[in-house]
Design an enzyme around this catalytic site. Structure first.
Site, short mmCIF file in Angstrom:
data_model
loop_
_atom_site.label_atom_id
_atom_site.label_comp_id
_atom_site.label_asym_id
_atom_site.label_seq_id
_atom_site.Cartn_x
_atom_site.Cartn_y
_atom_site.Cartn_z
N THR A 1 0.83 -1.21 0.00
CA THR A 1 0.00 0.00 0.00
C THR A 1 0.87 1.26 0.00
O THR A 1 2.01 1.22 0.48
CB THR A 1 -0.92 0.00 1.24
N ASP A 2 0.30 2.36 -0.50
CA ASP A 2 1.05 3.62 -0.45
C ASP A 2 1.25 4.10 0.99
O ASP A 2 2.09 4.95 1.25
CB ASP A 2 0.36 4.70 -1.30
N GLU A 3 0.45 3.54 1.92
CA GLU A 3 0.54 4.01 3.32
C GLU A 3 1.89 3.67 3.96
O GLU A 3 2.26 4.24 4.97
CB GLU A 3 -0.63 3.46 4.14
N TYR B 1 -1.48 -0.22 11.27
CA TYR B 1 -1.78 -0.89 9.99
C TYR B 1 -0.62 -0.70 9.02
O TYR B 1 -0.08 -1.68 8.47
CB TYR B 1 -3.07 -0.32 9.37
N LYS C 1 2.07 -3.38 7.30
CA LYS C 1 2.20 -3.56 5.85
C LYS C 1 3.63 -3.26 5.40
O LYS C 1 4.17 -3.92 4.51
CB LYS C 1 1.21 -2.65 5.10
P1 NAD Z 1 -10.44 -6.39 3.08
O1 NAD Z 1 -10.33 -6.14 4.54
O2 NAD Z 1 -11.70 -6.02 2.37
O3 NAD Z 1 -10.20 -7.95 2.78
C1 NAD Z 1 -9.22 -8.70 3.44
C2 NAD Z 1 -9.52 -10.18 3.19
O4 NAD Z 1 -8.48 -10.95 3.81
C3 NAD Z 1 -10.84 -10.66 3.78
O5 NAD Z 1 -11.51 -11.47 2.85
C4 NAD Z 1 -10.43 -11.48 5.00
O6 NAD Z 1 -11.32 -12.53 5.31
C5 NAD Z 1 -9.07 -12.01 4.54
N1 NAD Z 1 -8.19 -12.36 5.66
C6 NAD Z 1 -7.91 -11.61 6.76
N2 NAD Z 1 -7.06 -12.27 7.57
C7 NAD Z 1 -6.78 -13.45 6.95
C8 NAD Z 1 -5.95 -14.55 7.27
N3 NAD Z 1 -5.25 -14.59 8.40
N4 NAD Z 1 -5.88 -15.59 6.41
C9 NAD Z 1 -6.61 -15.59 5.25
N5 NAD Z 1 -7.42 -14.57 4.90
C10 NAD Z 1 -7.51 -13.52 5.74
O7 NAD Z 1 -9.18 -5.68 2.43
P2 NAD Z 1 -9.02 -4.96 1.02
O8 NAD Z 1 -9.39 -3.55 1.15
O9 NAD Z 1 -9.63 -5.80 -0.03
O10 NAD Z 1 -7.43 -5.00 0.87
C11 NAD Z 1 -6.78 -6.14 0.32
C12 NAD Z 1 -5.29 -5.94 0.34
O11 NAD Z 1 -4.96 -4.77 -0.41
C13 NAD Z 1 -4.71 -5.72 1.74
O12 NAD Z 1 -3.48 -6.39 1.80
C14 NAD Z 1 -4.52 -4.21 1.82
O13 NAD Z 1 -3.45 -3.88 2.69
C15 NAD Z 1 -4.18 -3.88 0.38
N6 NAD Z 1 -4.51 -2.52 -0.06
C16 NAD Z 1 -5.79 -2.04 0.12
C17 NAD Z 1 -6.13 -0.78 -0.34
C18 NAD Z 1 -7.53 -0.24 -0.19
O14 NAD Z 1 -7.78 0.92 -0.51
N7 NAD Z 1 -8.49 -1.02 0.28
C19 NAD Z 1 -5.16 0.00 -1.00
C20 NAD Z 1 -3.87 -0.53 -1.18
C21 NAD Z 1 -3.57 -1.80 -0.71
P1 TYD Z 2 -10.23 5.01 5.03
O1 TYD Z 2 -11.30 4.69 4.04
O2 TYD Z 2 -10.28 4.39 6.38
O3 TYD Z 2 -8.84 4.70 4.30
P2 TYD Z 2 -7.32 5.03 4.80
O4 TYD Z 2 -7.34 5.50 6.19
O5 TYD Z 2 -6.66 3.69 4.65
O6 TYD Z 2 -6.82 6.06 3.83
O7 TYD Z 2 -10.19 6.58 5.25
C1 TYD Z 2 -9.97 7.47 4.16
C2 TYD Z 2 -9.90 8.87 4.72
O8 TYD Z 2 -11.18 9.24 5.24
C3 TYD Z 2 -8.92 9.02 5.87
O9 TYD Z 2 -8.29 10.30 5.78
C4 TYD Z 2 -9.80 8.97 7.11
C5 TYD Z 2 -11.10 9.58 6.63
N1 TYD Z 2 -12.33 9.08 7.29
C6 TYD Z 2 -13.26 9.97 7.83
O10 TYD Z 2 -13.06 11.21 7.80
N2 TYD Z 2 -14.39 9.47 8.41
C7 TYD Z 2 -14.62 8.13 8.49
O11 TYD Z 2 -15.67 7.72 9.07
C8 TYD Z 2 -13.68 7.22 7.90
C9 TYD Z 2 -13.89 5.74 7.96
C10 TYD Z 2 -12.54 7.74 7.30
#
Ligand code: NAD
Ligand code: TYD
Length: 360
Positions: free
Chosen positions: A134-136, A162, A166
């Site tokens: 992730t970019d985070e 988090y 990562k």
């Molecule tokens: P999500 O929370 O929606 O899904 C996570 C999935 O992983 C779920 O299906 C959960 O059941 C499964 N899981 C959790 N713990 C597990 C374990 N111990 N063994 C097997 N499965 C397990 O997450 P997401 O938003 O789909 O993100 C997926 C990946 O992409 C993550 O690694 C996250 O760090 C990365 N990512 C997410 C974003 C975003 O904006 N959502 C951006 C960049 C990277």
């Molecule tokens: P989020 O969707 O949790 O993603 P991330 O923290 O991984 O970027 O949050 C996106 C942005 O929105 C972040 O700056 C936090 C803000 N936020 C709110 O202001 N209110 C909320 O209820 C949530 C969940 C996030």
């Protein structure tokens, strides 16, 4: 024919990725390994349940025996690790599970793949392991320097539990590449949005609350900036890096679409109000609440490397992606109701009750 093992394929991005693979390729085998935590939902994959190219296996990426068994049985060419605890606010409440799943689970998966892939004379054949990072992991940028972006060479400087977990997983993957010649690829993507995102994250949470005339809890001053990418574009980038990326490399993936949280919330209010023809959905619902601890101010990705090397560009403009996303959530109210029942309600009260924005 390529055989994919996708972990976390019942979550938001993972399920979109599984659907993407089965749409994009005929000659493919996709095995989805997911522990089905609160964030995993097999309903997302109902349309491919009967597809002979697809299989699901419930297992935890921390379970060495289970993971070794599935790798031995399926002999994947590619392993893509999405499985993770993914919500920053939860990581502030309970960092331990983030260390356990995101770091321990990743190291376990690397060990299992190494053991299965390494040949006695050296080398791992055509196998590839992709870590969805992730970019985070880069930490935060300043609002005062809008022309500064995260590049692949930017030092990692995670702030939240988090992002620390990562970053740690990301470093382990690189270490396995450098130390063991393990065939690792890493993508670092910005914030995704689109169908099947769990409504604890900003965009689906705001859509859900707007529809129900509930307060829209904006953290701090609402000026934190994220770079939003439509999930389908992220899925295409991952598959491209897997097939064509250079082993050992990191690829940033981003939307060239930086927006302040408040802009996102106002856009959602306008579009939901128009679609439901409901003037009561208006800016009056916005409620400024206590800021997130250690809240990163701005994320902004330079995705020039993946564009130059692999020809990837985001295809979905934000205006189109956000409309598609809102329409999907409005058409899938039953999905939202099911995932927001029970445990989620208790979670919402715990997270937002003290901030003064719990359900009316
Ligand atoms: P999500 O929370 O929606 O899904 C996570 C999935 O992983 C779920 O299906 C959960 O059941 C499964 N899981 C959790 N713990 C597990 C374990 N111990 N063994 C097997 N499965 C397990 O997450 P997401 O938003 O789909 O993100 C997926 C990946 O992409 C993550 O690694 C996250 O760090 C990365 N990512 C997410 C974003 C975003 O904006 N959502 C951006 C960049 C990277
Ligand atoms: P989020 O969707 O949790 O993603 P991330 O923290 O991984 O970027 O949050 C996106 C942005 O929105 C972040 O700056 C936090 C803000 N936020 C709110 O202001 N209110 C909320 O209820 C949530 C969940 C996030």
């Amino acid at each position: 024919m390529k055989r994919y093992l996708v972990t976390g394929g019942a979550g938001f991005i993972g399920s979109n990725f599984v659907l993407h693979l089965l749409r994009a390729h005929d000659d493919v085998r996709v095995v989805n390994v997911d522990a089905l935590t609160y964030a995993g939902n097999l309903e997302n994959l109902r349309e491919v349940e009967g597809d002979p190219r697809y299989a699901f296996c419930q297992a935890d990426i921390r379970d060495a025996e289970a993971m070794a068994a599935v790798v031995a049985a399926e002999e994947p060419d590619y392993v893509v690790n999405f499985a993770a605890e993914s919500h920053v606010d939860r990581s502030i409440e309970d960092p331990g599970i983030f260390e356990s799943t995101n770091v321990g689970g990743t190291v376990n998966l690397l060990n299992v793949c190494r053991a299965a892939w390494e040949r006695p004379g050296g080398g791992v054949g055509e196998h590839r392991y992709l870590q969805v990072s992730t970019d985070e992991v880069y930490g935060t940028l300043s609002l005062d320097e809008p022309d500064t972006f995260f590049r692949e060479t930017t030092p990692l400087s995670a702030h939240s539990p988090y992002s620390a977990s990562k970053a740690s997983a990301d470093l382990f993957c690189r270490a396995y590449g450098d130390t063991f010649d393990f065939p690792v690829l890493i993508t670092r993507c910005s914030n995704n949005y689109g169908p099947y995102q769990f409504p604890e994250k900003l965009i689906p949470l705001m859509i859900h609350n707007a529809v129900h005339h509930e307060p829209l809890p904006v953290y701090g001053d609402g000026l934190n900036v994220r770079d939003w990418l439509y999930v389908e574009d992220h899925c295409a980038a991952i598959d491209l890096v897997l097939r064509k990326g250079r082993i050992g490399e990191v690829y940033n993936v981003g939307g060239h679409n930086e927006r302040a949280n408040l802009d996102i919330v106002e856009t959602i209010i306008r579009l939901v109000s128009e679609r439901l023809d409901d003037p009561e959905i208006n800016d009056g619902l916005i409620t400024f609440v206590e800021d997130r601890k250690g809240h990163d101010r701005r994320y902004g990705i330079d995705a020039g490397k993946i564009a130059a090397e692999l020809g990837w560009e985001p295809k979905t403009p934000f205006e189109e992606g956000i409309e598609k996303t809102i329409d999907w959530y409005l058409a899938h109210a039953d999905w939202v109701e099911r995932v927001t029942s029970g445990a989620y309600k208790a979670y919402y009260e715990e997270m937002y009750g003290h901030r003064g924005a719990a359900r009316a």
